[in-house]
Design a protein around this motif. Structure first.
Motif, PDB file in Angstrom:
ATOM      1  N   PRO A  95       0.814  -1.222   0.000  1.00 24.63           N
ATOM      2  CA  PRO A  95       0.000   0.000   0.000  1.00 24.63           C
ATOM      3  C   PRO A  95       0.846   1.269   0.000  1.00 24.63           C
ATOM      4  CG  PRO A  95      -0.171  -1.113   2.121  1.00 24.63           C
ATOM      5  CD  PRO A  95       0.600  -2.016   1.210  1.00 24.63           C
ATOM      6  N   ALA A  96       2.023   1.224   0.626  1.00 25.84           N
ATOM      7  CA  ALA A  96       2.883   2.408   0.631  1.00 25.84           C
ATOM      8  C   ALA A  96       3.315   2.757  -0.784  1.00 25.84           C
ATOM      9  CB  ALA A  96       4.100   2.158   1.518  1.00 25.84           C
ATOM     10  N   THR A  97       3.661   1.756  -1.577  1.00 25.61           N
ATOM     11  CA  THR A  97       4.060   1.997  -2.959  1.00 25.61           C
ATOM     12  C   THR A  97       2.908   2.571  -3.767  1.00 25.61           C
ATOM     13  OG1 THR A  97       5.657   0.206  -2.848  1.00 25.61           O
ATOM     14  CG2 THR A  97       4.966   0.892  -5.040  1.00 25.61           C
ATOM     15  N   LEU A  98       1.720   2.034  -3.584  1.00 25.49           N
ATOM     16  CA  LEU A  98       0.565   2.541  -4.324  1.00 25.49           C
ATOM     17  C   LEU A  98       0.244   3.987  -3.960  1.00 25.49           C
ATOM     18  CD1 LEU A  98      -1.726  -0.612  -4.205  1.00 25.49           C
ATOM     19  CD2 LEU A  98      -0.414   0.249  -6.149  1.00 25.49           C
ATOM     20  N   LEU A  99       0.355   4.326  -2.689  1.00 22.44           N
ATOM     21  CA  LEU A  99       0.081   5.702  -2.265  1.00 22.44           C
ATOM     22  C   LEU A  99       1.145   6.665  -2.774  1.00 22.44           C
ATOM     23  CD1 LEU A  99      -1.135   5.125   1.395  1.00 22.44           C
ATOM     24  CD2 LEU A  99      -2.496   5.911  -0.541  1.00 22.44           C
ATOM     25  N   VAL A 100       2.404   6.299  -2.630  1.00 30.21           N
ATOM     26  CA  VAL A 100       3.492   7.187  -3.044  1.00 30.21           C
ATOM     27  C   VAL A 100       3.492   7.358  -4.553  1.00 30.21           C
ATOM     28  CG1 VAL A 100       6.015   7.377  -3.173  1.00 30.21           C
ATOM     29  CG2 VAL A 100       4.916   6.755  -1.024  1.00 30.21           C
ATOM     30  N   ARG A 101       3.183   6.307  -5.293  1.00 29.66           N
ATOM     31  CA  ARG A 101       3.162   6.379  -6.751  1.00 29.66           C
ATOM     32  C   ARG A 101       2.162   7.426  -7.255  1.00 29.66           C
ATOM     33  NH1 ARG A 101       0.880   1.478 -10.007  1.00 29.66           N
ATOM     34  NH2 ARG A 101      -0.364   2.896 -11.198  1.00 29.66           N
ATOM     35  N   LEU A 125      12.374  14.914  -8.431  1.00 32.63           N
ATOM     36  CA  LEU A 125      11.297  14.298  -7.660  1.00 32.63           C
ATOM     37  C   LEU A 125      10.120  15.267  -7.765  1.00 32.63           C
ATOM     38  CD1 LEU A 125      10.336  12.058  -5.750  1.00 32.63           C
ATOM     39  CD2 LEU A 125      11.164  13.454  -3.858  1.00 32.63           C
ATOM     40  N   VAL A 126       9.088  14.861  -8.476  1.00 25.77           N
ATOM     41  CA  VAL A 126       7.993  15.768  -8.807  1.00 25.77           C
ATOM     42  C   VAL A 126       6.771  15.453  -7.960  1.00 25.77           C
ATOM     43  CG1 VAL A 126       6.471  16.536 -10.657  1.00 25.77           C
ATOM     44  CG2 VAL A 126       8.846  15.969 -11.157  1.00 25.77           C
ATOM     45  N   GLU A 127       6.268  16.507  -7.301  1.00 24.49           N
ATOM     46  CA  GLU A 127       5.034  16.419  -6.532  1.00 24.49           C
ATOM     47  C   GLU A 127       3.860  16.520  -7.498  1.00 24.49           C
ATOM     48  OE1 GLU A 127       3.743  18.783  -2.681  1.00 24.49           O
ATOM     49  OE2 GLU A 127       5.585  19.562  -3.575  1.00 24.49           O
ATOM     50  N   LYS A 128       2.896  15.610  -7.388  1.00 21.21           N
ATOM     51  CA  LYS A 128       1.770  15.650  -8.314  1.00 21.21           C
ATOM     52  C   LYS A 128       0.664  16.597  -7.853  1.00 21.21           C
ATOM     53  CE  LYS A 128       2.550  11.229 -10.460  1.00 21.21           C
ATOM     54  NZ  LYS A 128       1.994   9.932 -10.807  1.00 21.21           N
TER      55      LYS A 128
END
Length: 164
Positions: A95-101, A125-128
């Motif tokens: 879940p951490a990977t899915l959230l950060v992605r 490192l781009v903030e969406k």
């Protein structure tokens, strides 16, 4: 065994003999355990003889698929906190990977067209969601998808836009 055949049964014995029958049991990896214990000067008592009447009607082995669920349930009953913590730590990256992605992305600079601000090979490192926290300031590098009108101008001149 691994194909579901019975390894041991007392069904052919009469009731009295069935309760008195002895079964020799050894833990998984008993040979290695015996060697380690002997090196440490400890006595090994494998196999252990147990009356068949003390065992459940169906004894499963580690090679039988039917033994998997009882073994996992037994492990959780013995040490619920340790197994729950281990399972949580093992599954946390998903879940951490899915959230950060969905929140940030990494982009590398493929050419020198942005020099001297961005050099070839720099990684961004781009903030969406940059405006979500009100952190956008004058002078920030902004990445965006080009509007259709800009795409038409660039592609009409024979160039092409790189896909991201």
């Amino acid at each position: 065994d691994s194909e579901g055949r019975q390894i041991f049964t007392t069904e052919d014995m009469d009731e009295h003999d069935r309760g008195e029958a002895l079964v020799a049991l050894r833990p998984c990896g008993w040979k290695l355990q015996s060697q380690l214990w002997e090196k440490a000067g400890m006595k090994t008592d494998w196999p252990v003889e147990v009356r068949a009447g003390l065992l459940s009607k169906v004894v499963t082995t580690r090679f039988n698929a039917n033994s998997a669920v009882p073994r996992v349930v037994g492990a959780f009953r013995r040490d619920f906190l340790a197994y729950t913590l281990a399972l949580s730590v093992a599954l946390l990256p998903i879940p951490a990977t899915l959230l950060v992605r969905n929140a940030v992305s990494l982009y590398d600079i493929p050419s020198a067209s942005m020099e001297p601000t961005l050099l070839k090979g720099d990684v961004l490192l781009v903030e969406k969601f940059p405006d979500a926290f009100g952190r956008s300031r004058r002078g920030d590098v902004v990445l965006f998808r080009p509007p259709a009108a800009l795409e038409g101008i660039v592609t009409g001149s024979g160039s092409r836009l790189p896909s991201t």
